[in-house]
Design a protein around this motif. Structure first.
Motif, PDB file in Angstrom:
ATOM      1  N   UNK A  40      17.108 -64.517  79.708  1.00 45.73           N
ATOM      2  CA  UNK A  40      15.678 -64.362  79.956  1.00 45.73           C
ATOM      3  C   UNK A  40      14.881 -64.758  78.707  1.00 45.73           C
ATOM      4  N   UNK A  41      15.333 -64.293  77.541  1.00 45.95           N
ATOM      5  CA  UNK A  41      14.631 -64.619  76.306  1.00 45.95           C
ATOM      6  C   UNK A  41      14.758 -66.101  75.954  1.00 45.95           C
ATOM      7  N   UNK A  42      15.899 -66.693  76.309  1.00 51.54           N
ATOM      8  CA  UNK A  42      16.059 -68.133  76.083  1.00 51.54           C
ATOM      9  C   UNK A  42      14.993 -68.903  76.848  1.00 51.54           C
ATOM     10  N   UNK A  43      14.780 -68.499  78.095  1.00 53.55           N
ATOM     11  CA  UNK A  43      13.769 -69.175  78.905  1.00 53.55           C
ATOM     12  C   UNK A  43      12.362 -68.847  78.442  1.00 53.55           C
ATOM     13  N   UNK A  44      12.162 -67.641  77.945  1.00 56.90           N
ATOM     14  CA  UNK A  44      10.856 -67.302  77.367  1.00 56.90           C
ATOM     15  C   UNK A  44      10.556 -68.237  76.204  1.00 56.90           C
ATOM     16  N   UNK A  45      11.531 -68.412  75.313  1.00 57.84           N
ATOM     17  CA  UNK A  45      11.298 -69.201  74.106  1.00 57.84           C
ATOM     18  C   UNK A  45      11.251 -70.699  74.368  1.00 57.84           C
ATOM     19  N   UNK A  46      11.862 -71.157  75.474  1.00 57.84           N
ATOM     20  CA  UNK A  46      11.772 -72.594  75.781  1.00 57.84           C
ATOM     21  C   UNK A  46      10.556 -72.920  76.648  1.00 57.84           C
ATOM     22  N   UNK A 164      14.203 -66.890  86.074  1.00 58.71           N
ATOM     23  CA  UNK A 164      12.974 -66.695  86.843  1.00 58.71           C
ATOM     24  C   UNK A 164      12.195 -65.506  86.288  1.00 58.71           C
ATOM     25  N   UNK A 165      12.901 -64.439  85.961  1.00 55.34           N
ATOM     26  CA  UNK A 165      12.236 -63.246  85.430  1.00 55.34           C
ATOM     27  C   UNK A 165      11.583 -63.523  84.077  1.00 55.34           C
ATOM     28  N   UNK A 166      12.105 -64.509  83.327  1.00 56.10           N
ATOM     29  CA  UNK A 166      11.508 -64.835  82.035  1.00 56.10           C
ATOM     30  C   UNK A 166      10.055 -65.245  82.196  1.00 56.10           C
ATOM     31  N   UNK A 167       9.764 -65.912  83.300  1.00 54.01           N
ATOM     32  CA  UNK A 167       8.393 -66.346  83.519  1.00 54.01           C
ATOM     33  C   UNK A 167       7.484 -65.150  83.761  1.00 54.01           C
ATOM     34  N   UNK A 168       8.047 -64.070  84.285  1.00 56.98           N
ATOM     35  CA  UNK A 168       7.276 -62.829  84.409  1.00 56.98           C
ATOM     36  C   UNK A 168       6.896 -62.326  83.024  1.00 56.98           C
ATOM     37  N   UNK A 169       7.885 -62.324  82.115  1.00 60.19           N
ATOM     38  CA  UNK A 169       7.622 -61.863  80.745  1.00 60.19           C
ATOM     39  C   UNK A 169       6.601 -62.759  80.055  1.00 60.19           C
ATOM     40  N   UNK A 170       6.747 -64.082  80.237  1.00 62.68           N
ATOM     41  CA  UNK A 170       5.797 -65.015  79.634  1.00 62.68           C
ATOM     42  C   UNK A 170       4.403 -64.794  80.208  1.00 62.68           C
ATOM     43  N   UNK A 171       4.322 -64.622  81.533  1.00 63.32           N
ATOM     44  CA  UNK A 171       3.028 -64.460  82.163  1.00 63.32           C
ATOM     45  C   UNK A 171       2.303 -63.199  81.738  1.00 63.32           C
ATOM     46  N   UNK A 172       3.001 -62.065  81.807  1.00 61.90           N
ATOM     47  CA  UNK A 172       2.361 -60.780  81.488  1.00 61.90           C
ATOM     48  C   UNK A 172       1.999 -60.700  80.008  1.00 61.90           C
ATOM     49  N   UNK A 173       2.987 -60.978  79.133  1.00 62.45           N
ATOM     50  CA  UNK A 173       2.723 -60.862  77.696  1.00 62.45           C
ATOM     51  C   UNK A 173       1.824 -61.992  77.210  1.00 62.45           C
ATOM     52  N   UNK A 174       2.056 -63.218  77.738  1.00 58.08           N
ATOM     53  CA  UNK A 174       1.239 -64.347  77.307  1.00 58.08           C
ATOM     54  C   UNK A 174      -0.221 -64.176  77.676  1.00 58.08           C
ATOM     55  N   UNK A 175      -0.474 -63.709  78.895  1.00 63.31           N
ATOM     56  CA  UNK A 175      -1.853 -63.489  79.302  1.00 63.31           C
ATOM     57  C   UNK A 175      -2.557 -62.478  78.413  1.00 63.31           C
ATOM     58  N   UNK A 176      -1.853 -61.398  78.059  1.00 64.71           N
ATOM     59  CA  UNK A 176      -2.437 -60.376  77.191  1.00 64.71           C
ATOM     60  C   UNK A 176      -2.708 -60.927  75.798  1.00 64.71           C
ATOM     61  N   UNK A 177      -1.726 -61.635  75.230  1.00 65.75           N
ATOM     62  CA  UNK A 177      -1.867 -62.132  73.858  1.00 65.75           C
ATOM     63  C   UNK A 177      -2.981 -63.173  73.763  1.00 65.75           C
ATOM     64  N   UNK A 178      -3.014 -64.120  74.680  1.00 69.14           N
ATOM     65  CA  UNK A 178      -4.052 -65.148  74.616  1.00 69.14           C
ATOM     66  C   UNK A 178      -5.448 -64.549  74.766  1.00 69.14           C
ATOM     67  N   UNK A 293      -3.911 -65.435  85.473  1.00 70.70           N
ATOM     68  CA  UNK A 293      -2.845 -66.420  85.591  1.00 70.70           C
ATOM     69  C   UNK A 293      -1.496 -65.786  85.265  1.00 70.70           C
ATOM     70  N   UNK A 294      -1.474 -64.990  84.202  1.00 67.77           N
ATOM     71  CA  UNK A 294      -0.222 -64.326  83.824  1.00 67.77           C
ATOM     72  C   UNK A 294       0.284 -63.385  84.889  1.00 67.77           C
ATOM     73  N   UNK A 295      -0.614 -62.608  85.477  1.00 64.63           N
ATOM     74  CA  UNK A 295      -0.203 -61.681  86.532  1.00 64.63           C
ATOM     75  C   UNK A 295       0.286 -62.428  87.772  1.00 64.63           C
ATOM     76  N   UNK A 296      -0.375 -63.548  88.093  1.00 63.79           N
ATOM     77  CA  UNK A 296       0.057 -64.348  89.240  1.00 63.79           C
ATOM     78  C   UNK A 296       1.453 -64.924  89.001  1.00 63.79           C
ATOM     79  N   UNK A 297       1.707 -65.413  87.786  1.00 66.56           N
ATOM     80  CA  UNK A 297       3.031 -65.937  87.445  1.00 66.56           C
ATOM     81  C   UNK A 297       4.088 -64.847  87.572  1.00 66.56           C
ATOM     82  N   UNK A 298       3.763 -63.652  87.065  1.00 70.62           N
ATOM     83  CA  UNK A 298       4.719 -62.543  87.135  1.00 70.62           C
ATOM     84  C   UNK A 298       5.065 -62.208  88.581  1.00 70.62           C
ATOM     85  N   UNK A 299       4.066 -62.125  89.432  1.00 70.89           N
ATOM     86  CA  UNK A 299       4.311 -61.789  90.839  1.00 70.89           C
ATOM     87  C   UNK A 299       5.101 -62.891  91.538  1.00 70.89           C
TER      88      UNK A 299
END
Length: 445
Positions: A40-46, A164-178, A293-299
């Motif tokens: 999951x983290x590999x996909x987050x970082x890529x 697939x779950x990595x995109x949830x992490x990217x979406x939720x955390x990325x949306x908050x950070x940006x 956008x992040x929440x939509x990606x997570x869902x």
């Protein structure tokens, strides 16, 4: 998760079977969660570059072509280092290599915080792929040492759903950070995103160095009898594998290897198109700000992960998974076509079409990796798996680059996604017709 690791549907008929089932479940609980999190983290970082793109391109004045080339260069590094990294696993052991790989790609992703030019962007993306290259094929070989076919198919689908779950992490955390961290200490939100999403990778890489065994023979939670039972069960499952020559020269000349590489290339084309452009698609579909956008990606990815696991678990009941892999590919094809005609006009259709497409591509990848094991001996997988993975991952280099270029030229992603759908359809055809044709030719030689 306990439901996912439950005993096989066939009830054990002896004390020995019950003991073996218990040993497998114990091993699954210790191995799969760790590898799941690392993947999951590999996909987050890529793939977090796809979310960073929403701010990064305007901040650095990058074109869509620059972004696409940089995103794709990850896979060029992946291709170059795929086979050497897997060979190192045989020398160093799974524990050492997986730990070193995770720490390396985590530190590289942290360095993405300081990108200021296309050259630096290209170099770090290439280096990120070079570090990560050995992880995925290494896990495939690792699962091959631990589990017989039925358990391996189910467990690998669980492991792969982490992508697939990595995109949830990217979406939720990325949306908050940006949205909330832009400007802190003078850094843009996308720069903070790379750091905060990479630190867990480095930490978990250190954990892997202490808790992950190299194989059943070094698993401290198993008794000597349980180790022997697992090894015997895996060896017996390999007896049904079609024998081929163990020479590397014969492996490179084996048309089945290249057929499998072509199929995986086609599957990864659609996977890459979705992975690197989903946030942009959602923004163009009218999903509002970064958090929306992040929440939509997570869902979307949560639904997609569930569909992947459910379909792959169903397919694992059958000996030949080719047809199920082909069905998953066709689902992706239809989804991509519908997506092209809906994302500028209908948010709801865009949302659910993306979820179905993610489920289809995820199941396609999960099921694909159960096919090569049926056409080679255990010793041959050491070369065959990274060879197939490396050749096919050229798709990951070409797809985002060409999609970005087409967008710059035409102003639309439509033709890029239609092309990805056509290539995915070719994967289904080769699965159904190509593999049997090659297998018949090999049988008469």
């Amino acid at each position: 998760m306990s439901v996912l690791f439950e005993a096989d549907t066939v009830k054990p008929v002896s004390e020995s079977d019950r003991e073996l089932s218990k040993a497998f479940r114990s091993s699954e609980w210790r191995i799969i969660p760790l590898l799941f999190c690392l993947w999951m983290l590999a996909w987050v970082d890529r793939a977090n570059v796809a979310f960073a793109k929403l701010q990064m391109l305007s901040d650095l004045h990058f074109s869509e072509t620059v972004y696409g080339l940089g995103a794709g260069l990850f896979f060029l590094g992946y291709v170059v280092m795929g086979m050497p990294s897997t060979a190192l696993q045989q020398r160093w052991g799974a524990r050492t290599l997986i730990s070193a790989i995770a720490i390396g790609w985590g530190l590289t992703s942290i360095a993405m915080m300081f990108v200021s030019s296309p050259t630096m962007f290209y170099a770090l993306r290439f280096l990120l792929g070079a570090f990560e290259a050995g992880f995925y094929p290494g896990v495939i070989l690792y699962f091959n040492e631990w589990f017989p076919t039925k358990r391996r198919t189910r467990n690998f689908s669980i492991f792969h759903s982490a992508a697939i779950c990595s995109t949830i992490a990217v979406g939720v955390s990325g949306g908050f950070v940006l949205e909330h961290m832009s400007g802190i200490l003078g850094f843009a939100g996308w720069r903070w995103m790379f750091v905060l999403q990479a630190v867990p990778t480095v930490l978990l890489g250190c954990v892997a160095a202490f808790v992950l065994p190299d194989g059943p023979a070094t698993a401290r939670w198993l008794s000597a009898r349980e180790r022997e039972m697992i090894s015997r069960s895996v060896a017996e499952a390999r007896l049904s594998v079609t024998p081929t020559s163990g020479k590397s020269s014969a492996l490179f000349a084996n048309p089945m290897i290249w057929m499998l590489a072509a199929i995986y290339f086609c599957i990864l084309t659609a996977n890459s198109a979705l992975g690197f452009f989903m946030p942009t698609i959602l923004r163009e579909a009218g999903f509002g700000g970064y958090r929306e956008i992040g929440n939509a990606i997570a869902a979307i990815c949560l639904i997609g992960a569930g569909g992947n696991i459910a379909f792959s678990t169903f397919a694992s009941r059958y000996r030949d998974v080719r047809w199920h892999c082909a069905i998953a590919s066709l689902v992706s094809v239809v989804s991509l076509i519908v997506l092209v005609f809906s994302w500028h006009s209908d948010q709801t259709t865009t949302f659910f079409t993306l979820a179905v497409a993610i489920a289809g591509t995820g199941a396609g990848v999960s099921l694909f990796w159960q096919i090569p094991m049926r056409f080679m001996k255990a010793g041959e997988t050491i070369l065959a798996v990274p060879l197939i993975s490396s050749v096919a991952n050229v798709a990951g280099f070409l797809t985002p680059w060409l999609t970005g270029y087409v967008r710059d030229v035409s102003g639309s992603y439509a033709s890029g996604f239609m092309t990805a759908g056509a290539v995915q359809a070719l994967a289904a055809f080769l699965l159904v017709a190509g593999i049997p044709l090659v297998a018949r030719r090999l049988s008469v030689q």
